[in-house]
Scaffold this motif. Structure first.
Motif, mmCIF file in Angstrom:
data_model
loop_
_atom_site.group_PDB
_atom_site.id
_atom_site.type_symbol
_atom_site.label_atom_id
_atom_site.label_comp_id
_atom_site.label_asym_id
_atom_site.label_seq_id
_atom_site.Cartn_x
_atom_site.Cartn_y
_atom_site.Cartn_z
ATOM 1 N N SER A 174 -2.480 1.913 -4.223
ATOM 2 C CA SER A 174 -1.743 3.174 -4.071
ATOM 3 C C SER A 174 -2.742 4.311 -3.920
ATOM 4 O O SER A 174 -3.884 4.212 -4.377
ATOM 5 C CB SER A 174 -0.855 3.415 -5.291
ATOM 6 O OG SER A 174 -1.663 3.484 -6.471
ATOM 7 N N ALA A 175 -2.287 5.365 -3.267
ATOM 8 C CA ALA A 175 -3.164 6.525 -3.067
ATOM 9 C C ALA A 175 -2.345 7.799 -3.023
ATOM 10 O O ALA A 175 -1.213 7.803 -2.532
ATOM 11 C CB ALA A 175 -3.948 6.389 -1.772
ATOM 12 N N SER A 176 -2.943 8.836 -3.557
ATOM 13 C CA SER A 176 -2.281 10.131 -3.618
ATOM 14 C C SER A 176 -3.355 11.214 -3.666
ATOM 15 O O SER A 176 -4.470 10.928 -4.120
ATOM 16 C CB SER A 176 -1.442 10.165 -4.898
ATOM 17 O OG SER A 176 -1.295 11.470 -5.380
ATOM 18 N N PRO A 177 -3.033 12.428 -3.232
ATOM 19 C CA PRO A 177 -4.028 13.496 -3.352
ATOM 20 C C PRO A 177 -4.374 13.807 -4.814
ATOM 21 O O PRO A 177 -5.416 14.352 -5.105
ATOM 22 C CB PRO A 177 -3.339 14.708 -2.706
ATOM 23 C CG PRO A 177 -2.246 14.146 -1.875
ATOM 24 C CD PRO A 177 -1.830 12.871 -2.534
ATOM 25 N N SER A 178 -3.489 13.382 -5.726
ATOM 26 C CA SER A 178 -3.756 13.684 -7.152
ATOM 27 C C SER A 178 -4.831 12.737 -7.690
ATOM 28 O O SER A 178 -5.055 11.658 -7.142
ATOM 29 C CB SER A 178 -2.471 13.499 -7.968
ATOM 30 O OG SER A 178 -2.415 12.146 -8.437
ATOM 31 N N PRO A 179 -5.475 13.124 -8.794
ATOM 32 C CA PRO A 179 -6.493 12.239 -9.370
ATOM 33 C C PRO A 179 -5.907 10.910 -9.844
ATOM 34 O O PRO A 179 -6.618 9.941 -10.045
ATOM 35 C CB PRO A 179 -7.036 13.032 -10.561
ATOM 36 C CG PRO A 179 -6.492 14.398 -10.452
ATOM 37 C CD PRO A 179 -5.294 14.360 -9.556
ATOM 38 N N TYR A 180 -4.578 10.851 -10.011
ATOM 39 C CA TYR A 180 -3.968 9.640 -10.593
ATOM 40 C C TYR A 180 -3.719 8.547 -9.543
ATOM 41 O O TYR A 180 -3.326 7.441 -9.850
ATOM 42 C CB TYR A 180 -2.681 10.003 -11.337
ATOM 43 C CG TYR A 180 -2.925 11.013 -12.438
ATOM 44 C CD1 TYR A 180 -2.543 12.346 -12.281
ATOM 45 C CD2 TYR A 180 -3.615 10.649 -13.588
ATOM 46 C CE1 TYR A 180 -2.810 13.285 -13.270
ATOM 47 C CE2 TYR A 180 -3.893 11.574 -14.588
ATOM 48 C CZ TYR A 180 -3.494 12.893 -14.418
ATOM 49 O OH TYR A 180 -3.766 13.830 -15.404
ATOM 50 N N VAL A 226 0.886 -1.170 0.000
ATOM 51 C CA VAL A 226 0.000 0.000 0.000
ATOM 52 C C VAL A 226 0.925 1.222 0.000
ATOM 53 O O VAL A 226 1.681 1.426 0.953
ATOM 54 C CB VAL A 226 -0.929 0.028 1.225
ATOM 55 C CG1 VAL A 226 -1.986 1.127 1.065
ATOM 56 C CG2 VAL A 226 -1.620 -1.326 1.399
ATOM 57 N N THR A 227 0.917 1.968 -1.097
ATOM 58 C CA THR A 227 2.004 2.931 -1.273
ATOM 59 C C THR A 227 1.552 4.299 -1.755
ATOM 60 O O THR A 227 0.660 4.406 -2.587
ATOM 61 C CB THR A 227 3.041 2.374 -2.270
ATOM 62 O OG1 THR A 227 4.141 3.275 -2.355
ATOM 63 C CG2 THR A 227 2.450 2.128 -3.638
ATOM 64 N N PRO A 228 2.205 5.344 -1.217
ATOM 65 C CA PRO A 228 2.086 6.658 -1.839
ATOM 66 C C PRO A 228 3.051 6.740 -3.014
ATOM 67 O O PRO A 228 3.665 5.736 -3.385
ATOM 68 C CB PRO A 228 2.501 7.615 -0.722
ATOM 69 C CG PRO A 228 3.420 6.821 0.145
ATOM 70 C CD PRO A 228 3.022 5.376 -0.008
ATOM 71 N N GLU A 229 3.174 7.911 -3.539
ATOM 72 C CA GLU A 229 4.129 8.136 -4.635
ATOM 73 C C GLU A 229 5.055 9.256 -4.191
ATOM 74 O O GLU A 229 4.592 10.329 -3.807
ATOM 75 C CB GLU A 229 3.395 8.551 -5.901
ATOM 76 C CG GLU A 229 4.258 8.722 -7.124
ATOM 77 C CD GLU A 229 3.398 8.855 -8.357
ATOM 78 O OE1 GLU A 229 3.187 9.996 -8.808
ATOM 79 O OE2 GLU A 229 2.874 7.828 -8.829
ATOM 80 N N TYR A 230 6.333 9.001 -4.211
ATOM 81 C CA TYR A 230 7.322 10.042 -3.902
ATOM 82 C C TYR A 230 8.114 10.320 -5.178
ATOM 83 O O TYR A 230 8.750 9.408 -5.721
ATOM 84 C CB TYR A 230 8.260 9.563 -2.791
ATOM 85 C CG TYR A 230 7.670 9.559 -1.387
ATOM 86 C CD1 TYR A 230 8.465 9.174 -0.309
ATOM 87 C CD2 TYR A 230 6.357 9.933 -1.135
ATOM 88 C CE1 TYR A 230 7.944 9.161 0.992
ATOM 89 C CE2 TYR A 230 5.833 9.928 0.143
ATOM 90 C CZ TYR A 230 6.630 9.541 1.203
ATOM 91 O OH TYR A 230 6.123 9.531 2.488
#
Ligand code: FNR
Length: 186
Positions: free
Chosen positions: A114-120, A77-81
């Motif tokens: 994965s999850a990020s504040p961005s729509p992607y 379960v990952t963000p994107e850096y």
């Protein structure tokens, strides 16, 4: 005998949304499937072949390997850096990929959320994590992976486990992982 899924979360921060997603995945797991979120990633030293010596592997790295060996499947379960998977997860994959061809993650069914504040939804990190898992020897469920985009604000009010669409997506990921686990020959 329940199916054991080891969850590795790529964010170490207390308010991590990806950690909330991992908690939501645990809540969404189907009957007979149990998700354990690994808590020791911050203590695992950077991979170094000089340290990876039988009998003197750093305890935190050895504990991670033992947790993977005891699991039937793995969920990242990952963000994107900076457009890719965070170092903490890449480092975990490195330790789980060795010895080459016989690492603790070899042939483990694996999926990525994965999850990020961005729509992607951190889709680049998601793809890079799937690639690294595959090279490391895991059995990656490409179609079961989910990028949760544009729900960060929502999750500030509603925990992912209480968000019907997210909970259903996570239940689908866990069912696919459980379905990919080879029954143990008795
Ligand atoms: C980010 N963030 C980010 N987000 C994104 O969609 N693409 C990116 O490339 C990056 N890069 C990046 C680098 C670094 C060092 C940080 C700390 C953050 C923002 C990131 O998605 C945001 O902080 C999330 O909240 C991280 O997930 P957690 O910690 O909430 O699980």
């Amino acid at each position: 005998m329940s199916i054991q899924v080891l969850a590795l979360v790529g964010s170490l921060r207390n308010a991590s949304v990806n950690r909330q997603l991992a908690d939501a995945a645990a809540a969404a797991a189907p009957e007979g499937t149990e998700v354990t979120i690994y808590e020791g990633l911050a203590e695992v030293p950077f991979y170094n072949e000089d340290l990876d010596v039988e009998g003197s592997v750093p305890a935190a790295a050895e504990a991670l390997r033992e947790a993977a060996k005891a699991a039937d499947a793995v969920l990242l379960v990952t963000p994107e850096y900076n457009g890719t998977t965070p170092a903490v997860l890449n480092n975990a994959i490195d330790w789980l990929s060795r010895p080459y061809g016989a690492g603790a993650i070899k042939d483990l069914p694996a999926a990525v959320v994965s999850a990020s504040p961005s729509p992607y939804g951190a889709q680049w990190a998601n793809g890079d994590a799937r690639k690294a898992l595959g090279v490391a020897g895991a059995k990656v469920l490409e179609d079961a992976s989910v990028a949760v985009g544009g729900r960060f604000e929502l999750f500030a009010e509603t925990h992912p486990k209480d968000h019907a669409e997210t909970a259903a997506e996570l239940a689908g990921v866990l069912s696919a992982l459980a379905g990919a686990v080879e029954p143990v020959a008795v």
